[in-house]
Design an enzyme around this catalytic site. Structure first.
Site, PDB file in Angstrom:
ATOM      1  N   LEU A  49     -13.103  91.683  12.123  1.00 54.49           N
ATOM      2  CA  LEU A  49     -12.928  90.439  11.374  1.00 54.49           C
ATOM      3  C   LEU A  49     -14.169  90.197  10.516  1.00 54.49           C
ATOM      4  O   LEU A  49     -15.292  90.306  11.016  1.00 54.49           O
ATOM      5  CB  LEU A  49     -12.744  89.271  12.351  1.00 54.49           C
ATOM      6  CG  LEU A  49     -12.365  87.965  11.658  1.00 54.49           C
ATOM      7  CD1 LEU A  49     -10.911  87.991  11.222  1.00 54.49           C
ATOM      8  CD2 LEU A  49     -12.619  86.763  12.552  1.00 54.49           C
ATOM      9  N   ARG A  88      15.926  85.232  16.399  1.00 56.71           N
ATOM     10  CA  ARG A  88      15.025  86.350  16.694  1.00 56.71           C
ATOM     11  C   ARG A  88      15.475  87.639  15.999  1.00 56.71           C
ATOM     12  O   ARG A  88      16.554  88.157  16.267  1.00 56.71           O
ATOM     13  CB  ARG A  88      14.933  86.579  18.205  1.00 56.71           C
ATOM     14  CG  ARG A  88      13.888  87.635  18.558  1.00 56.71           C
ATOM     15  CD  ARG A  88      13.764  87.872  20.057  1.00 56.71           C
ATOM     16  NE  ARG A  88      12.726  88.862  20.308  1.00 56.71           N
ATOM     17  CZ  ARG A  88      12.900  90.177  20.180  1.00 56.71           C
ATOM     18  NH1 ARG A  88      14.080  90.657  19.822  1.00 56.71           N
ATOM     19  NH2 ARG A  88      11.899  91.015  20.408  1.00 56.71           N
ATOM     20  N   GLU A 127     -16.727  95.341  16.936  1.00 59.04           N
ATOM     21  CA  GLU A 127     -17.141  93.931  17.112  1.00 59.04           C
ATOM     22  C   GLU A 127     -16.943  93.559  18.566  1.00 59.04           C
ATOM     23  O   GLU A 127     -16.789  94.433  19.418  1.00 59.04           O
ATOM     24  CB  GLU A 127     -16.331  93.031  16.172  1.00 59.04           C
ATOM     25  CG  GLU A 127     -14.837  93.098  16.397  1.00 59.04           C
ATOM     26  CD  GLU A 127     -14.015  92.190  15.482  1.00 59.04           C
ATOM     27  OE1 GLU A 127     -14.553  91.215  14.930  1.00 59.04           O
ATOM     28  OE2 GLU A 127     -12.805  92.463  15.331  1.00 59.04           O
ATOM     29  N   LYS A 154      -7.053  87.416  10.594  1.00 62.56           N
ATOM     30  CA  LYS A 154      -7.249  86.566  11.772  1.00 62.56           C
ATOM     31  C   LYS A 154      -5.878  86.122  12.260  1.00 62.56           C
ATOM     32  O   LYS A 154      -5.422  85.014  11.946  1.00 62.56           O
ATOM     33  CB  LYS A 154      -8.158  85.377  11.400  1.00 62.56           C
ATOM     34  CG  LYS A 154      -8.842  84.731  12.583  1.00 62.56           C
ATOM     35  CD  LYS A 154     -10.035  83.911  12.141  1.00 62.56           C
ATOM     36  CE  LYS A 154     -10.647  83.082  13.259  1.00 62.56           C
ATOM     37  NZ  LYS A 154     -11.184  83.821  14.382  1.00 62.56           N
ATOM     38  N   HIS A 182      13.105  91.020  14.098  1.00 62.89           N
ATOM     39  CA  HIS A 182      11.743  91.385  13.706  1.00 62.89           C
ATOM     40  C   HIS A 182      11.482  91.175  12.213  1.00 62.89           C
ATOM     41  O   HIS A 182      10.448  90.662  11.817  1.00 62.89           O
ATOM     42  CB  HIS A 182      11.451  92.848  14.052  1.00 62.89           C
ATOM     43  CG  HIS A 182      11.307  93.097  15.526  1.00 62.89           C
ATOM     44  ND1 HIS A 182      12.319  92.888  16.416  1.00 62.89           N
ATOM     45  CD2 HIS A 182      10.262  93.529  16.249  1.00 62.89           C
ATOM     46  CE1 HIS A 182      11.918  93.177  17.635  1.00 62.89           C
ATOM     47  NE2 HIS A 182      10.657  93.578  17.555  1.00 62.89           N
ATOM     48  N   ARG A 233     -10.686  82.918   3.773  1.00 60.90           N
ATOM     49  CA  ARG A 233     -10.244  83.881   4.792  1.00 60.90           C
ATOM     50  C   ARG A 233      -8.842  83.536   5.278  1.00 60.90           C
ATOM     51  O   ARG A 233      -8.022  84.429   5.505  1.00 60.90           O
ATOM     52  CB  ARG A 233     -11.239  83.935   5.953  1.00 60.90           C
ATOM     53  CG  ARG A 233     -10.915  85.054   6.946  1.00 60.90           C
ATOM     54  CD  ARG A 233     -11.997  85.259   7.986  1.00 60.90           C
ATOM     55  NE  ARG A 233     -12.144  84.105   8.864  1.00 60.90           N
ATOM     56  CZ  ARG A 233     -13.084  83.998   9.798  1.00 60.90           C
ATOM     57  NH1 ARG A 233     -13.969  84.970   9.974  1.00 60.90           N
ATOM     58  NH2 ARG A 233     -13.158  82.918  10.556  1.00 60.90           N
ATOM     59  N   TYR A 246      -4.664  82.175  12.001  1.00 60.65           N
ATOM     60  CA  TYR A 246      -5.408  80.968  12.353  1.00 60.65           C
ATOM     61  C   TYR A 246      -6.815  81.017  11.794  1.00 60.65           C
ATOM     62  O   TYR A 246      -7.272  82.039  11.282  1.00 60.65           O
ATOM     63  CB  TYR A 246      -5.417  80.763  13.873  1.00 60.65           C
ATOM     64  CG  TYR A 246      -6.359  81.669  14.637  1.00 60.65           C
ATOM     65  CD1 TYR A 246      -6.103  83.027  14.776  1.00 60.65           C
ATOM     66  CD2 TYR A 246      -7.521  81.163  15.216  1.00 60.65           C
ATOM     67  CE1 TYR A 246      -6.975  83.852  15.472  1.00 60.65           C
ATOM     68  CE2 TYR A 246      -8.398  81.981  15.917  1.00 60.65           C
ATOM     69  CZ  TYR A 246      -8.114  83.323  16.045  1.00 60.65           C
ATOM     70  OH  TYR A 246      -8.988  84.146  16.727  1.00 60.65           O
TER      71      TYR A 246
HETATM   72  N1  PDD Z   1     -13.264  83.886  16.832  1.00 59.78           N
HETATM   73  N2  PDD Z   1     -14.359  88.678  15.535  1.00 59.78           N
HETATM   74  C1  PDD Z   1     -13.337  88.168  16.248  1.00 59.78           C
HETATM   75  C2  PDD Z   1     -12.345  89.093  16.841  1.00 59.78           C
HETATM   76  C3  PDD Z   1     -13.252  86.763  16.427  1.00 59.78           C
HETATM   77  O1  PDD Z   1     -12.224  86.253  17.120  1.00 59.78           O
HETATM   78  C4  PDD Z   1     -14.252  85.927  15.862  1.00 59.78           C
HETATM   79  C5  PDD Z   1     -14.232  84.438  16.008  1.00 59.78           C
HETATM   80  C6  PDD Z   1     -15.292  86.517  15.132  1.00 59.78           C
HETATM   81  C7  PDD Z   1     -16.371  85.699  14.477  1.00 59.78           C
HETATM   82  O2  PDD Z   1     -15.920  85.126  13.273  1.00 59.78           O
HETATM   83  P1  PDD Z   1     -16.550  83.763  12.731  1.00 59.78           P
HETATM   84  O3  PDD Z   1     -18.020  83.965  12.644  1.00 59.78           O
HETATM   85  O4  PDD Z   1     -15.929  83.585  11.409  1.00 59.78           O
HETATM   86  O5  PDD Z   1     -16.192  82.687  13.725  1.00 59.78           O
HETATM   87  C8  PDD Z   1     -15.305  87.893  14.976  1.00 59.78           C
HETATM   88  C9  PDD Z   1     -13.019  82.482  16.872  1.00 59.78           C
HETATM   89  C10 PDD Z   1     -14.231  81.646  17.025  1.00 59.78           C
HETATM   90  C11 PDD Z   1     -11.932  82.187  17.887  1.00 59.78           C
HETATM   91  O6  PDD Z   1     -11.024  83.020  17.973  1.00 59.78           O
HETATM   92  O7  PDD Z   1     -11.967  81.148  18.547  1.00 59.78           O
END
Ligand code: PDD
Length: 279
Positions: A202, A99, A178, A146, A101, A51, A32
């Site tokens: 991320l 289903r 993070e 992501k 994997h 990304r 996403y």
């Molecule tokens: N999340 N790290 C993680 C684990 C995140 O889920 C996010 C953002 C970030 C920041 O990334 P960016 O600056 O590109 O938004 C870092 C989004 C906002 C979400 O899951 O809703």
């Protein structure tokens, strides 16, 4: 709420249906993106689409739309949403299949997208800063993708909420990675420190933008590993994300960060960040 997009059609959210055998539902097999939009202009759109392409490639889902088609879709979503300040959510799963994997031989990815109004972080957060907790980072080793499989992040963020905190900062083998849903930057001895972009976190677009602001304004910064002890003696800590921009963390595990109020660098970066929204 404005209509959402699902597999080529716009429809009211209440009418949107995904088969239960969608691998997104069964395995969390998808990726996403979240893109902030100010004055109906997406911020750093190309980077978000880069990304997304990288996340898709990382989990080996073929990119279902061309770059032009993604941009057209995003423009349509933005135009349909009444509020000018919004966030765009894009979501692609491997698709619907019995289903198993291993990847199905032939499936069409499921594409879901929506726009929703985006409120700025509460003024109180920016004035006073927020509370965060720390926890062992028990996620997998592909955190640079992501993916929609966010159960670890969900559990970690919930721990923060139950502790009356806004974010959970993650420590892996003695180093800061993070937050559960944000990147984390710290100030140690006057230098802005950013944990390096690697598979453990991320590559945040906001994190990128903040470091570019720092470079442009001659704010000393280093992208390098940050130890847990540096985190604990930092004079400032801030979390960054597309939806919350830059939020100062002023209480970490119930200990004040610096003097317990947002520090000068956090305030400066936050104010410079506002300029990006209205170029
Ligand atoms: N999340 N790290 C993680 C684990 C995140 O889920 C996010 C953002 C970030 C920041 O990334 P960016 O600056 O590109 O938004 C870092 C989004 C906002 C979400 O899951 O809703």
């Amino acid at each position: 709420m404005s209509d959402i997009y699902l597999n080529g059609r716009f429809m009211p959210l209440e009418q949107a249906r995904v088969p239960v055998m969608d691998r997104g539902f069964i395995f969390g097999d998808g990726v996403y993106e979240v893109i902030p939009v100010y004055d109906r202009i997406p911020l750093a759109l190309e980077r978000h689409l880069d990304r997304l392409a990288n996340s898709l490639e990382g989990v080996r889902i073929p990119n279902p739309l061309t770059r032009t088609a993604w941009k057209m879709l995003i423009q349509q979503l933005i135009a349909r949403e009444p509020e000018a300040t919004q966030s765009i959510y894009l979501h692609v799963t491997r698709g619907v299949a019995p289903r198993d994997h291993a990847f199905p031989k032939e499936t069409t990815p499921t594409v879901f997208a929506m726009a929703k109004p985006m409120a700025p972080p509460p003024a109180e957060w920016l004035r006073q800063g927020v509370k965060a907790i720390t926890h062992n980072d028990f996620r997998w080793l592909k955190c640079h993708l992501k993916t929609t499989a966010l159960l670890a992040n969900v559990l970690l963020r919930q721990m923060a909420v139950e502790a009356g905190a806004v974010e959970c900062l993650l420590i892996r083998e003695g180093y800061l990675t993070e937050g559960a849903a944000s990147n984390v930057l710290v100030v140690v001895d006057g230098v802005l420190l950013a944990p390096p972009r690697n598979h453990l976190l991320l590559p945040g677009i906001t994190y990128d933008l903040v470091l570019e602001i720092a470079a442009r304004h001659h704010i000393p910064f280093e992208e390098r590993p940050v130890t847990e002890s540096e985190l604990r003696r930092a004079s400032e800590i801030m979390m960054t994300s597309s939806t919350r921009e830059i939020v100062p963390i002023t209480l970490l595990d119930d200990q004040p960060v610096g003097n317990g109020l947002p520090g000068p660098l956090s305030k400066k970066l936050l104010s410079l960040y506002q300029e990006l929204k209205h170029p």
